[in-house]
Every structure is written in structure tokens, then in C-alpha cells.
Design an enzyme around this catalytic site. Structure first.
Site, PDB file in Angstrom:
ATOM      1  CG  ASP A  59       0.803   0.215  -9.853  1.00 50.56           C
ATOM      2  OD1 ASP A  59       1.851   1.006 -10.157  1.00 50.56           O
ATOM      3  OD2 ASP A  59       0.966  -0.351  -8.809  1.00 50.56           O
ATOM      4  CG  ASP A  77      -4.939  -2.575  -5.998  1.00 55.33           C
ATOM      5  OD1 ASP A  77      -5.901  -2.202  -5.306  1.00 55.33           O
ATOM      6  OD2 ASP A  77      -3.863  -3.417  -5.763  1.00 55.33           O
ATOM      7  CG  ASP A 119      -1.380  -4.350  -9.949  1.00 52.95           C
ATOM      8  OD1 ASP A 119      -2.713  -4.860  -9.922  1.00 52.95           O
ATOM      9  OD2 ASP A 119      -0.809  -3.749  -9.041  1.00 52.95           O
TER      10      ASP A 119
END
Ligand code: SF4
Ligand SMILES: [Zn+2]
Ligand SMILES: [Zn+2]
EC number: 2.7.7.-
Lengths: 341, 373
Positions: B281, B97, B95
Site C-alpha cells: 500500500d 492487504d 502494509d
């Protein structure tokens, strides 16, 4: 199972099927107890355990890779097999643990040497196969290195605390990690010890064999020497017990853990000489360095300042704290067990 | 959220699920996955197993969830409680972000919603109206946010393909539906790796925990011969390219590094990590029991779809991920920042009644910046 030559069995005796080996050689255990020539081997087996108990590696008659005499080979294997029989008869688990560890270290040396062998391809292949068969770790030779898939590497390396074992500090290429022979063997150290330990623990315990009693009794005496720590640990706080446990298993205790343990025991009035043997099983044990460091902490050398045991809070941040309800309300491990109002 | 708003959002989502079901990618080996969903204003329902497209479709139509999730793990019994599921393996997921990238543009497009008086103000520490510090931050990510995230995705796939020999076709990139990307990696040697192994992999990808020795710097008697070469593979190569800048500067830079010493070198490594590591992440990659937003489903933080990016370079997040209707609807909007969706500029609105297309209304309502008038 691997089919092994005589000198391979001598190097890696834990790979042999003990019963089968004796049968092949035409011996029974009883003969070792009665035949005066063979009885000597029981003494040899006892010594092999004694050396292990001292945290040293048994120096065999195998010189380097070569064997001094043809006859030395079976003797080497017998002393290992008889040592197991003695250990089982004595039922002393602390000794079994120590013996397994020392034997693992001994095998490690041969494995490393065999892996690094450039003149004898078959020796290298055997070492590679031992590692694969026992630990399902597939290594391959690539130029001067051994390569192992990253995912396999990680399974083992996550148990190490030193930063050089972090994947980021390794050479990674094509999904594989590059290792020297030394590193390859080091990677499976723990598994090797566990393997040998399990092999001994799972071996059948024979009924007492005439002629073995003396050595067995001596072993029981010998094991007393090592139970001192386990007896006293009753009053130690969980963090200290845990650290001792790790060392006894021959696993690596990070520097911060050694610092905690040493300063704790020193504060409890133990001497450097009493504490030093605790570190013997550590993978990187070096007597001189250990004594030097302990003396430093005790303030008997150099600066003369005595270091004190870290606080519980500090130990928590170092992941060394294993608090139980008995730890309630204390701020340093030294207060553990003292009644407070 | 108000009842009328929920009704409106649910009908918009339901229409999407009905009309665009072909966009929702049912993952391979469907019956081995755990599914879960959330409804507006309610908690998570998980430990659901789904047999096929039809069943998933039915679940979406019956429950009209605000968010739908699916495990990257494969289980023998996906519908049993966690410790009885019998974990088999898990795809590698990442992930990225924009909120984790420390971007300077963030301050310009983050709003603070006061929990006490509902006042909406530009990013601040305190409510400008009542001085309350109970603020909820909402970001309306910009193009720069997406571009910066794309850069991290590229760094990640470069490491995966070069160091781990992962096939490019096995790396699938999705826009998360809000302000980042979700990356799935299939058929790797890590399918059965546990959390601790994946965590080491994370450190590798983020360039965490490097020691000077690996890059040629020693504590005692350092020697310039052991420093990496420009053309080396892996991290030594990436380190060289970043730190030397060019082949010709190598020698000069090494002299500097040597004269600054060991501990300064360690600092350099830590600084460099910010730039050459990929900012994934860690928690997502480490978690082998996660349910992760289902590809093709709507993200209720925005009303946008988690959509596959076939060509990442050309992908335009705020034009290519909105599938809700253009029918206009009247809302009370308080959205002091202008934003762009489906190539249409919207806002700014200062507490006013406006007619906007459904996709824009949903976007603002998801961010709590509008309600049905
Ligand atoms: S609370 Fe203190 S004494 Fe107890 S385990 Fe933790 S560090 Fe040790
Ligand atoms: Zn307010
Ligand atoms: Zn931005």
C-alpha cells in the site's frame, strides 16, 4: 576546505577565497582599475558575464584539461573574481542568476571530465571530494561506474521529471545506484548552481572602484535586455509565471509545461524569435531543436496547423496549474486578466 | 454499535490487555514515539507520549481502547502538535492487504450489510430486501487471502534483501490482525528519507514507471544484445525470469519482443508489473507521520491480535492470532458464511440465537454480524 592547485582553481574558481587569492598573488582590486595591463581583465570579466547572460558557456583559455600558457591560469581566476565584483557593483540580480548558472554548467563539464579521467587518479579524487564537500554526496568508483547510496540518490532525483531518473529505471545493487560520470554530475546540477549563486549573493559588495565604472554601467544596460520578461509577467496567469520562473532558474520544465508556455505566448502575438531565448537556460537546451519545435507549434512549418493553448482543466491534470483567486471563472490561461461580466 | 455489545467487547479486550500484556511489544526508544488510540464508537486520541511498559499498560487498562497505534517515526516531542514535534527519523514500514490483491476468492466471502434495513446478504450491488445501494462490505478472509498476501511479503523481502542489502533480521513481519501483513524494516539508509523519497522507493518495489530502455528495448534500431540476461540481479533479472520463463526460451522471446515493437514493449512492462511487483500500500510507506497499529494490540475489525510471525511459511493466521477466551456466550448471529478460528469451524448462522466461544462472538460482533442476545 580543499587545498587546490592552480589549475583546479581555474576550473572551479568558486572554490577559492577571493580576498585571499588576490592577496596571495600580490594584487589589490584598485590596481585592476588603474594599471592598463590589468584593466584588460575587467573587460574579460565583463565578457564572461555577457556570455553567461546569453545563456552560453564561457569558453576559457583552458584547452581541454590543459592550459595553453602558465599565465592564462591566474587570468582565468581573476576574470571570474572580477566578474563577481562587477555583478555586485551593478546589483543586477537577473544577471547574477544567469552568471551562476552558466558558471555551474562550465564547472559541470570539468567535473565530468575529471570523474571520467582514467589516467590521472588525483583529478578524479578531487572531483569526488568537491562533490562530497559541497553537496555531502558520497560517491565511490566501482568499475566503470560511480555508485551512490540509494537514499542519497533519491534526495536529488526526486526533483527530476524524466522517467529515466526514476529509481526503477536505474541499476540498483547492494543499496547503491550506479551512475556514469555524466549522470553523477547531472544529479547535482541544481545544487551546483545554487551554491555558486549563494556564494555571489553572500559576497560583500565593495564600494565603487575607480576604473570599474564603465563596465558596471554596461552591465546595467545589459540587464535591461533581460528584464523585459519579468516586467511583462505582471499580466500573466500564475501557471505561465511559474513556468517562466522555472526556466529562469535553469530548472527543467517538463515537455507539457513548455508546450503550454509556447502556445500561450504565441497566442499573445509573440514571435518564435522572441520566445526562443526563454528556453536558453533549460538543462537540455538546443537552439536548433527549440526553434524547430516552436515553429511547429506556431504552424509556420510542416503541417501548418497552429496549436492552441491547453485548457485550465487539462493543465490541472498535468500539475501545471497554480490557480489564484484571479483565475476564477476562466477556462483557459488566455482569458486571464480579461474582465468578464 | 449497541451499548451492550460495546460493554461486552470492552470487557473481552480488557481481559486480554490484562492477561496478555507480555504480547504487546513496546517499541524501542519508546519515549520518542507518538501513541494514539481509539475507543469503540468514538474518534481518535493521538499525540500521546508513553514512557515505558508500565505507562502503556496503565493507558490500556484505563481507557480500554478498541485500537492502539504507535508511530514509526521518532520525535523529540511526540506529545506536541504535529508541526512542533520535531521529526527525527522513521522506520520503514509496509502494509500488504488482501483486499488490494484482486483475488477471485473475495467475492465468495464478502458480505453486504444494508445501512438502511440492516439486511445481510452475500456480496451484491443492492440490498436484496429493500434495494438500497448504501451497503457496507465486510469480508471474512480465507486461507487463500492469507497465502496470497504471504507471497507479496516474500516478494517484498526478496527485493529488500537482494537489491538494498537489507539484513533479514532487520525485517519483521506481523499479521495485521485482519487480512494482511505489516512489515517493519529497521536500521536502513532510509531512516531519514522523506515522503517523496519513500514514494520513489514504493514505485521501485511495485515495479511502477519502468521504461523499455532499462530492459534493453530502444525506440530506434533496437538491438538484442542489450536485453537482460537470465542471471542478472535486480529488476532486469526478475524481468527475465518472468518474461522468458526459462533460459532456453530467452532468444525466442526476445525475437518476439523485438518484432512487436516499442509501444507493445511498454505495455508488456505495465502488465508484468501486476505480477512481479510487490503489492504494497503506497500510502502507508510514504507517510512519515503515521501512527500504525501497535504490535500485540487487538484489531477491532476482527478481535484478532497483530502478532509477530516468527516463521511466515508456517504461520496460520486464524489459529495463531486469536487470544480471547473460549467461554461461551449467547449471541444473535446473522453470519451466512462459515469461518474458521482457533481451528474451530463456526457458522453459518441465519439470524439465530447461538452459543459460541467468546473469540468467535467477538469476531462476528466486530464484523457487525452478531449482537449480544
Ligand atoms: S486556473 Fe488556468 S490560468 Fe489559472 S493558473 Fe490554473 S491553468 Fe493557469
Ligand atoms: Zn436494505
Ligand atoms: Zn479469500
Amino acid at each position: 576546505m580543499l587545498s587546490l592547485g592552480q589549475d583546479e582553481i581555474a576550473k572551479y574558481p568558486f572554490l577559492a577565497d577571493a580576498g585571499q587569492y588576490l592577496k596571495d598573488k600580490g594584487f589589490t582590486l584598485e590596481q585592476f582599475g588603474t594599471d592598463p595591463d590589468l584593466k584588460e581583465l575587467i573587460t574579460k570579466a565583463y565578457e564572461r558575464i555577457q556570455v553567461a547572460a546569453d545563456g552560453k558557456i564561457y569558453k576559457s583559455d583552458l584547452i581541454g584539461d590543459q592550459v595553453s600558457k602558465e599565465a592564462a591560469l591566474p587570468r582565468e581566476v581573476f576574470s571570474f573574481l572580477l566578474a563577481i565584483v562587477l555583478l555586485k557593483l551593478s546589483g543586477m540580480h537577473t544577471l547574477i542568476k544567469r552568471f551562476a548558472l552558466a558558471e555551474a554548467r562550465r564547472a559541470e563539464k570539468y567535473l565530468e571530465k575529471d570523474l571520467a579521467n582514467i589516467s590521472d587518479e588525483s583529478k578524479k579524487q578531487l572531483a569526488i571530494r568537491v562533490i562530497d564537500d559541497l553537496f555531502s554526496v558520497q560517491i565511490e568508483k566501482l568499475d566503470d561506474y560511480f555508485v551512490i547510496p540509494v537514499s542519497d540518490y533519491l534526495k536529488h532525483s526526486i526533483n527530476f521529471h524524466e522517467r529515466e531518473w526514476k529509481l526503477i529505471n536505474r541499476h540498483v545493487e547492494n543499496g547503491q545506484v550506479f551512475l556514469t560520470p555524466h549522470e553523477t554530475v547531472r544529479l547535482i546540477r541544481k545544487e551546483l548552481g545554487t551554491y555558486i549563486n549563494a556564494k555571489i549573493v553572500n559576497a560583500k559588495t565593495p564600494t565603487m572602484i575607480p576604473g570599474f565604472e564603465d563596465s558596471v554601467n554596461k552591465l546595467v544596460m545589459l540587464s535591461k535586455k533581460f528584464s523585459t520578461f519579468t516586467v511583462t509577467t505582471g499580466e500573466y496567469p500564475p501557471c505561465i509565471k511559474h513556468a517562466i520562473d522555472i526556466l529562469e532558474k535553469g530548472e527543467n520544465l517538463p515537455h507539457s509545461g513548455r508546450f503550454m508556455l509556447a502556445t500561450f505566448l504565441l497566442s499573445k502575438g509573440q514571435s518564435v524569435q522572441q520566445i526562443a531565448p526563454l528556453f536558453k537556460n533549460a538543462p537540455d537546451y538546443n537552439e536548433r531543436v527549440t526553434l524547430y519545435q516552436l515553429n511547429h507549434l506556431a504552424g509556420t512549418s510542416g503541417s501548418g496547423t497552429q496549436y492552441s493553448c491547453p485548457s485550465c482543466e487539462k493543465l490541472k491534470t498535468q500539475s501545471l496549474c497554480f490557480a489564484t483567486s484571479e483565475c476564477e471563472g476562466i477556462i483557459t490561461p488566455l482569458q486571464f486578466g480579461k474582465k468578464r461580466k | 454499535m449497541k451499548e451492550t455489545d460495546i460493554k461486552f467487547l470492552e470487557s473481552a479486550f480488557k481481559k486480554y490487555y490484562f492477561e496478555q500484556f507480555d504480547l504487546i511489544r513496546v517499541p524501542e526508544r519508546t519515549s520518542e514515539r507518538e501513541f494514539g488510540y481509539q475507543k469503540f464508537n468514538s474518534g481518535m486520541t493521538r499525540h500521546i507520549s508513553v514512557k515505558d511498559d508500565k505507562e502503556l499498560h496503565l493507558m490500556l487498562m484505563q481507557n480500554v481502547p478498541s485500537d492502539v497505534y504507535c508511530s514509526n517515526a521518532y520525535y523529540t516531542f511526540p506529545n506536541l502538535p504535529m508541526n512542533e514535534k520535531d521529526w527525527k527519523e522513521a522506520d520503514l514500514i509496509f502494509d500488504i492487504d488482501a483486499k488490494d490483491l484482486n483475488l477471485s476468492c473475495r467475492a465468495n466471502h464478502t458480505l453486504s450489510i444494508c445501512n438502511d434495513c440492516n439486511e445481510i446478504s452475500n456480496n451484491s450491488e443492492k440490498c436484496l430486501k429493500c434495494n438500497s445501494t448504501k451497503l457496507e462490505k465486510k469480508s471474512l478472509p480465507c486461507k487463500n487471502c492469507i497465502d496470497a498476501s504471504k507471497t507479496e511479503v516474500l516478494k517484498l523481502s526478496e527485493i529488500l534483501t537482494n537489491d538494498f542489502s537489507i539484513n533479514e533480521d532487520d525485517i519483521q513481519v506481523y499479521f495485521s490482525g485482519n487480512e494482511g501483513f505489516h512489515i517493519y524494516v529497521y536500521n536502513t539508509q532510509f531512516q531519514q528519507s522523506g515522503s517523496r523519497e519513500r514514494s520513489e522507493l514504493v514505485d521501485y518495489i511495485m515495479f511502477n514507471g519502468a521504461i523499455p530502455e532499462k530492459f534493453g528495448m530502444k525506440k530506434f534500431k533496437p538491438n538484442r544484445n542489450s536485453f537482460p540476461d537470465f542471471s542478472e540481479s535486480g529488476w532486469r533479472g526478475r524481468f527475465s525470469k518472468y518474461v522468458y520463463g526459462s533460459k532456453s526460451k530467452r532468444s525466442k522471446v526476445i525475437s518476439e519482443l523485438l518484432s512487436n515493437g516499442y509501444s507493445s514493449f511498454q505495455k508488456t512492462l505495465d502488465d508484468v508489473s501486476e505480477n512481479i511487483g510487490s503489492k504494497i500500500d503506497p500510502n502507508v510507506t510514504m507517510d512519515i507521520h503515521r501512527i500504525f497499529r501497535l504490535p500485540g494490540s487487538i484489531n477491532s475489525k476482527s478481535g484478532l491480535t497483530k502478532i509477530h510471525c516468527k516463521d511466515l511459511a508456517k504461520f496460520d493466521a486464524y489459529a495463531d492470532s486469536s487470544f480471547l477466551s473460549d467461554d461461551t456466550v449467547e449471541v444473535l448471529a446473522n453470519c451466512p458464511i462459515e469461518f474458521k478460528l482457533k481451528n474451530k469451524k463456526i457458522g453459518p448462522y441465519h439470524n439465530e440465537k447461538v452459543s459460541v466461544p467468546t473469540f468467535a462472538a467477538v469476531y462476528m460482533m466486530c464484523k457487525k454480524l452478531a449482537t449480544i442476545a
